[in-house]
Design a protein around this motif. Structure first.
Motif, short mmCIF file in Angstrom:
data_model
loop_
_atom_site.label_atom_id
_atom_site.label_comp_id
_atom_site.label_asym_id
_atom_site.label_seq_id
_atom_site.Cartn_x
_atom_site.Cartn_y
_atom_site.Cartn_z
N HIS A 1 0.98 -1.18 0.09
CA HIS A 1 0.00 -0.07 0.19
C HIS A 1 0.90 1.46 -0.12
O HIS A 1 1.90 1.08 0.66
N ILE A 2 0.45 2.19 -0.68
CA ILE A 2 1.17 3.50 -0.67
C ILE A 2 0.04 4.67 -0.61
O ILE A 2 -1.01 4.65 -1.65
N ILE A 3 0.17 5.49 0.36
CA ILE A 3 -0.64 6.63 0.25
C ILE A 3 -0.09 7.90 -0.44
O ILE A 3 1.20 8.05 -0.12
N MET A 4 -0.69 8.47 -1.18
CA MET A 4 -0.46 9.35 -2.09
C MET A 4 -1.37 10.60 -2.03
O MET A 4 -2.50 10.45 -1.80
N PRO A 5 -0.97 11.64 -2.61
CA PRO A 5 -2.07 12.86 -2.84
C PRO A 5 -2.90 12.44 -4.05
O PRO A 5 -2.81 11.98 -4.96
N LYS A 6 -4.18 12.99 -3.63
CA LYS A 6 -5.22 12.43 -4.57
C LYS A 6 -5.14 13.06 -5.97
O LYS A 6 -5.49 12.80 -6.91
N TYR A 7 -4.33 14.37 -5.86
CA TYR A 7 -4.31 15.11 -7.21
C TYR A 7 -3.40 14.48 -8.05
O TYR A 7 -3.58 14.31 -9.44
N ASN A 8 -2.47 13.63 -7.55
CA ASN A 8 -1.40 13.00 -8.45
C ASN A 8 -2.40 11.70 -9.18
O ASN A 8 -1.70 11.05 -9.99
N LEU A 9 -3.43 11.62 -8.75
CA LEU A 9 -4.05 10.37 -9.47
C LEU A 9 -4.53 10.44 -10.82
O LEU A 9 -4.99 9.54 -11.57
N SER A 10 -4.62 11.64 -11.04
CA SER A 10 -5.52 12.08 -12.58
C SER A 10 -4.32 11.72 -13.22
O SER A 10 -3.13 12.20 -13.52
N GLY A 11 -4.57 11.09 -14.34
CA GLY A 11 -3.78 10.58 -15.48
C GLY A 11 -2.76 9.48 -15.24
O GLY A 11 -1.96 9.20 -15.88
N LEU A 12 -3.13 8.79 -14.30
CA LEU A 12 -2.33 7.52 -13.68
C LEU A 12 -3.00 6.31 -14.00
O LEU A 12 -4.38 6.24 -13.76
N ASP A 13 -2.34 5.29 -14.73
CA ASP A 13 -3.09 4.14 -15.02
C ASP A 13 -2.83 3.14 -13.87
O ASP A 13 -1.78 2.59 -13.41
N ARG A 14 -3.93 3.04 -12.86
CA ARG A 14 -3.89 2.23 -11.67
C ARG A 14 -3.73 0.73 -12.04
O ARG A 14 -3.33 0.01 -11.11
N LYS A 15 -4.21 0.32 -13.30
CA LYS A 15 -4.21 -1.29 -13.43
C LYS A 15 -2.73 -1.80 -13.78
O LYS A 15 -2.54 -2.97 -13.52
N LYS A 16 -1.85 -0.98 -14.02
CA LYS A 16 -0.52 -1.37 -14.39
C LYS A 16 0.30 -1.62 -13.00
O LYS A 16 1.47 -2.28 -12.96
N TYR A 17 -0.23 -1.19 -11.86
CA TYR A 17 0.56 -1.46 -10.59
C TYR A 17 -0.03 -2.36 -9.82
O TYR A 17 -1.36 -2.53 -9.73
N LYS A 18 0.65 -3.23 -9.27
CA LYS A 18 -0.02 -4.17 -8.32
C LYS A 18 -0.04 -3.81 -6.95
O LYS A 18 -0.99 -4.42 -5.96
N ILE A 19 0.51 -2.77 -6.25
CA ILE A 19 0.66 -2.34 -5.12
C ILE A 19 -0.68 -1.20 -5.14
O ILE A 19 -1.40 -0.73 -6.18
N GLU A 20 -1.58 -1.12 -4.00
CA GLU A 20 -2.62 -0.74 -3.77
C GLU A 20 -2.46 1.25 -3.64
O GLU A 20 -1.45 1.23 -2.82
N LEU A 21 -3.22 1.86 -4.54
CA LEU A 21 -2.79 3.32 -4.23
C LEU A 21 -3.90 3.79 -3.26
O LEU A 21 -5.10 3.71 -3.62
N VAL A 22 -3.51 4.49 -2.22
CA VAL A 22 -4.51 5.20 -1.40
C VAL A 22 -4.49 6.68 -1.29
O VAL A 22 -3.62 7.24 -0.84
N PRO A 23 -5.19 7.22 -2.36
CA PRO A 23 -5.30 8.57 -2.53
C PRO A 23 -6.15 9.44 -1.36
O PRO A 23 -7.06 8.93 -0.91
N VAL A 24 -5.31 10.21 -0.81
CA VAL A 24 -5.78 11.19 0.30
C VAL A 24 -5.80 12.67 -0.17
O VAL A 24 -5.08 12.98 -0.96
N ARG A 25 -6.70 13.43 0.43
CA ARG A 25 -6.77 15.14 0.23
C ARG A 25 -6.40 15.69 1.34
O ARG A 25 -5.72 16.68 1.49
N LYS A 26 -6.59 15.12 2.48
CA LYS A 26 -6.15 15.85 3.73
C LYS A 26 -5.49 14.75 4.72
O LYS A 26 -5.56 13.66 4.63
N VAL A 27 -4.80 15.36 5.68
CA VAL A 27 -4.24 14.97 6.71
C VAL A 27 -4.82 13.85 7.34
O VAL A 27 -4.41 12.50 7.66
#
Length: 466
Positions: free
Chosen positions: A431-457
């Motif tokens: 799992h990797i916690i990342m900014p939600k804004y960085n999720l736009s334009g990102l192909d989530r299917k090519k990653y086996k790791i779970e992407l956890v987008p967040v907007r606030k702390v």
């Protein structure tokens, strides 16, 4: 004969004056002006001194005005130093005719790195000028760090000398293809009547070596000392005239050494080289993430893993925090390898925006491995480690994070998010916690790791601790 000119130079900053001054107008220090004598040379004598030092073809007759469109833009082939970390920091290799300044703390490994690198250049005639060590000491060190176990190499020449004029005579005799000066603070010229290491001596010797490098095309590597404040010793003009300034950093109590580029006319200054100090010299660290992560932090609170980037190189670094009740009236705030002022800002965000009371708590922060990281994406892991230690709840294994935290508690986007995710996935994180804004334009299917987008702390802390 021309008379010698008397001038006064500040030992602290290099400010010049025609008369003695009690307080330096540039740096504000008292009683730092020292009298030096400089020989005023005519243009003919100046050209003669250049020829004596092996510098020719750069006189006034050789220079001419050129149109920009008539100048060739092809790049000269760089010299491969047979060291991936050093080549990366230099921008792809050593440029012919360039002059490089390597600085660092005493005993950090400047001479070891230079000697180790020069021993690997079998196709170049190298002249190693040492003003600090004897030939016997250099031989002992070369045998200890020799690559392949042999130091019987005809290409490597050693000269133990402090006089600049004598050094140029030997350079003219042996015709080296690369020159190393260890160190510039021990070299003195007869044109300046002051001791070696003074501002006037360092300035004149560096200027003469610069003229030699540019006129002959032979690259020169200068090893420089630093002051107790951490700046390079000598006048500031020393850093201005050289092409590349490299800083060798690291704590002597840690085995890691960081090679940073502060100035580079032929490459990027954001590159980073990592070495490991061993008995047989410096070893290149090609994958620093595996060395910077401990294997036994499961079940321990106050530990968070961050996906950081220095230059263009991603690596995972362990952030450690300890929060305890203040033993004195004023709570302590201590950070090792991280900006202290930014730690205070993040603690204020935790208290104001998230609601955790840390006013009467001591907070200690440490970046594992003795590294100093300046990446803003470390903010989220710092807050997570502090909160984990405060509530004494460990973060589950397999979680890492990256994100910059703003003053309003929002998680701001970071650069090179794909490289950060790929590095975490390569090391087996789930799992990797990342900014939600960085999720736009990102192909989530090519990653086996779970992407956890967040907007606030708060969302990041809720994902970590439930």
């Amino acid at each position: 004969m021309a008379k010698d000119k008397v001038m006064y130079v500040c030992e602290n900053c290099g400010q010049e004056s025609a008369k003695w001054i009690g307080k330096c107008p540039a740096c504000g220090q008292w009683n730092t002006f020292k009298e030096i004598k400089t020989a005023s040379a005519s243009p003919s004598n100046w050209k003669g001194r250049q020829a004596e030092g092996g510098i020719s073809g750069r006189g006034r007759d050789a220079a001419k005005v050129l149109r920009l469109k008539d100048i060739s833009a092809h790049d000269d082939p760089r010299i491969d130093m047979h060291d991936q970390e050093l080549n990366r920091v230099l921008g792809g290799g050593l440029v012919p005719g360039s002059i490089v300044l390597l600085g660092g703390e005493p005993g950090i490994g400047k001479s070891t790195l230079s000697l180790q690198t020069m021993l690997q250049l079998h196709d170049k005639r190298v002249l190693y000028v040492s003003g600090e060590e004897s030939a016997h000491q250099l031989k002992m060190r070369a045998e200890r760090i020799a690559v392949g176990g042999s130091t019987d190499q005809d290409h490597f020449l050693i000269l133990c000398e402090n006089s600049l004029e004598t050094i140029f005579e030997h350079i003219k005799e042996v015709q080296p293809e690369l020159v190393v000066i260890d160190s510039i603070q021990t070299i003195a010229t007869e044109d300046v009547e002051s001791s070696a290491g003074s501002i006037a001596q360092v300035r004149e010797c560096a200027a003469a070596l610069l003229r030699f490098a540019k006129s002959s095309g032979v690259p020169v590597i200068l090893i420089g000392h630093i002051t107790k404040e951490g700046t390079l010793a000598g006048p500031k003009i020393l850093e201005h005239i050289v092409d590349t300034v490299i800083q060798f950093e690291g704590d002597q109590h840690y085995m890691y050494r960081i090679l940073r580029s502060i100035k580079n006319r032929f490459g990027s200054t954001s590159e980073l080289g990592i070495y490991e100090m061993q008995q047989t010299g410096l070893r290149q660290v090609s994958n620093p993430s595996e060395l910077l992560l401990t294997e036994d932090h499961d079940g321990l609170s106050g530990v968070a893993i961050s996906s950081a980037i220095e230059g263009v190189r991603p690596f995972l670094v362990e952030t450690q925090a300890l929060v305890s009740s203040a033993a004195y009236g004023t709570p302590q705030r201590s950070a090792t390898g991280f900006d202290q002022r930014r730690l205070n800002m993040l603690l204020a965000v935790l208290e104001k925006r998230v609601g955790f009371k840390l006013m009467q708590k001591d907070v200690f922060l440490n970046i594992a491995g003795g590294l100093r990281v300046t990446d803003m994406a470390m903010d989220l892991s710092v807050i997570a480690a502090v909160l984990s230690s405060n509530v004494d709840t460990p973060i589950e294994s397999g979680w890492c994070m990256c994100g910059e935290v703003g003053l309003s508690g929002e998680v701001r986007p970071v650069a090179r998010i794909e490289q950060r995710i790929a590095e975490a996935e390569k090391l087996g994180f789930g799992h990797i916690i990342m900014p939600k804004y960085n999720l736009s334009g990102l192909d989530r299917k090519k990653y086996k790791i779970e992407l956890v987008p967040v907007r606030k702390v708060e969302e990041a802390l809720r994902a970590l601790f439930g």
